[in-house]
Design a protein around this motif. Structure first.
Motif, short mmCIF file in Angstrom:
data_model
loop_
_atom_site.label_atom_id
_atom_site.label_comp_id
_atom_site.label_asym_id
_atom_site.label_seq_id
_atom_site.Cartn_x
_atom_site.Cartn_y
_atom_site.Cartn_z
N GLN A 41 0.81 -1.21 0.00
CA GLN A 41 0.00 0.00 0.00
C GLN A 41 0.85 1.27 0.00
O GLN A 41 0.43 2.31 -0.51
N ASN A 42 2.05 1.20 0.56
CA ASN A 42 2.92 2.37 0.60
C ASN A 42 3.71 2.56 -0.68
O ASN A 42 4.51 3.50 -0.80
N SER A 51 12.16 0.22 -2.39
CA SER A 51 11.48 1.17 -1.50
C SER A 51 10.76 2.24 -2.31
O SER A 51 11.19 2.58 -3.42
N PRO A 52 9.69 2.81 -1.78
CA PRO A 52 8.96 3.87 -2.50
C PRO A 52 9.90 5.02 -2.88
O PRO A 52 10.67 5.51 -2.04
N GLY A 61 0.07 -4.91 4.90
CA GLY A 61 1.50 -4.76 4.76
C GLY A 61 2.33 -5.44 5.82
O GLY A 61 3.52 -5.15 5.97
N GLU A 101 9.00 -2.31 9.37
CA GLU A 101 8.60 -0.97 8.95
C GLU A 101 9.40 -0.48 7.76
O GLU A 101 8.88 0.19 6.87
#
Length: 298
Positions: free
Chosen positions: A136-137, A168-169, A193, A213
């Motif tokens: 979702q991120n 990673s985003p 997540g 995280e």
């Protein structure tokens, strides 16, 4: 008395979970496996857009197909599709593809513009991104097994280990997420997540990992001694594995259901349709559907 009360609650909870995950509860009453379309060379990578339309790859023919669930019409979404395998939509409507031709990860926007998201790792060509899941991120997990292709000029595995990578985003350099696997293939995560499932088709096992995280994977745990080509997950957290038809497990690894598909190999599976309650299955030269009582998580 309190301990007996707790035991009773646990027993009732277990009975409810089992009854809610029975074959009759998962598959819609009277539903049968239905042929949606056939005549392809090898179907893979089904993914649903926000409207529930299904996109899937006809990998040897180097194209991405689209099944419109409203009109029930099939069309070619993209030619010269990088010999894509696994597909997945992000929240913005971009279609990500494991583009096998040059061992890349692609992003295809709504106007069909293609950009290469990942093309190498530490200066080496990827082995062959095969399947992916987008959290979702916006973080992307993808598997990178090695299957020698006749259209490649090279015949040596570029990267020694077949791994799971995490992008990673906002980043363009992937990080190693897991490398203690033989040949990772199918991959899916939970909508919250927290959990990632990875099928090690080379070791005939499917594993679960806790997602930290920062996207790191921890607490590797065996879900079941069955590998998978593709995977999906429903709203109850049941995991759908492919190969010999579709086999469904709950999050504890208990087998709930087997959906036979009369094809030599079942490659992949996803939920879609207008209510997200139709299971779409790619198998050899065909696309199938099955109406369900449960929705997909996405």
């Amino acid at each position: 008395m309190k301990s007996l009360h707790k035991v009773a609650i646990l027993l009732i909870s277990a009975m409810f979970t089992n009854s809610c995950n029975s074959k009759e509860e998962l598959i819609a009453e009277g539903a049968n496996l239905t042929l949606v379309a056939d005549g392809f060379k090898f179907t893979e990578g089904p993914a649903a857009d926000a409207e529930g339309n299904i996109y899937f790859t006809d990998q040897p023919n180097n194209r991405i197909m689209k099944w419109n669930v409203e009109d029930k019409e099939l069309s070619v979404f993209m030619e010269d599709a990088g010999r894509a395998n696994g597909l997945f939509f992000d929240k913005k409507g971009n279609l990500f593809a494991c583009a096998d031709a040059n061992s890349q990860l692609w992003k295809i926007d709504e106007d069909k513009n293609v950009s290469v998201v990942v093309g190498e790792f530490e200066g080496k060509r990827m082995n062959g991104p095969n399947d992916l899941w987008i959290a979702q991120n916006g973080g992307i997990y993808f598997t990178d097994p090695y299957y020698q292709r006749p259209y490649w000029e090279h015949s040596k595995q570029p990267i020694e280990k077949e791994r799971v990578y995490y992008l990673s985003p906002g980043e363009n350099v992937p990080a190693i997420a897991a490398e203690d696997l033989v040949k990772p293939n199918g991959i899916i995560g939970t909508a919250d997540g927290k959990i990632l499932y990875v099928a090690d088709i080379g070791d005939n096992k499917t594993w679960s990992y806790t997602i930290a995280e920062a996207g790191n994977l921890h607490n590797k745990s065996l879900l079941t001694e069955l590998g998978s080509d593709g995977m999906t997950i429903d709203e109850r957290g049941n995991i759908y594995l492919t190969g010999n038809g579709v086999t469904v497990f709950d999050h504890t690894g208990k087998q709930l259901l087997h959906i036979p598909v009369e094809k030599e190999w079942t490659a992949n599976v996803t939920f879609g349709g207008k209510e997200n309650k139709t299971l779409f299955i790619t198998a050899m030269d065909a696309l199938y559907s099955l109406e369900m009582n449960v929705k997909g998580q996405y």
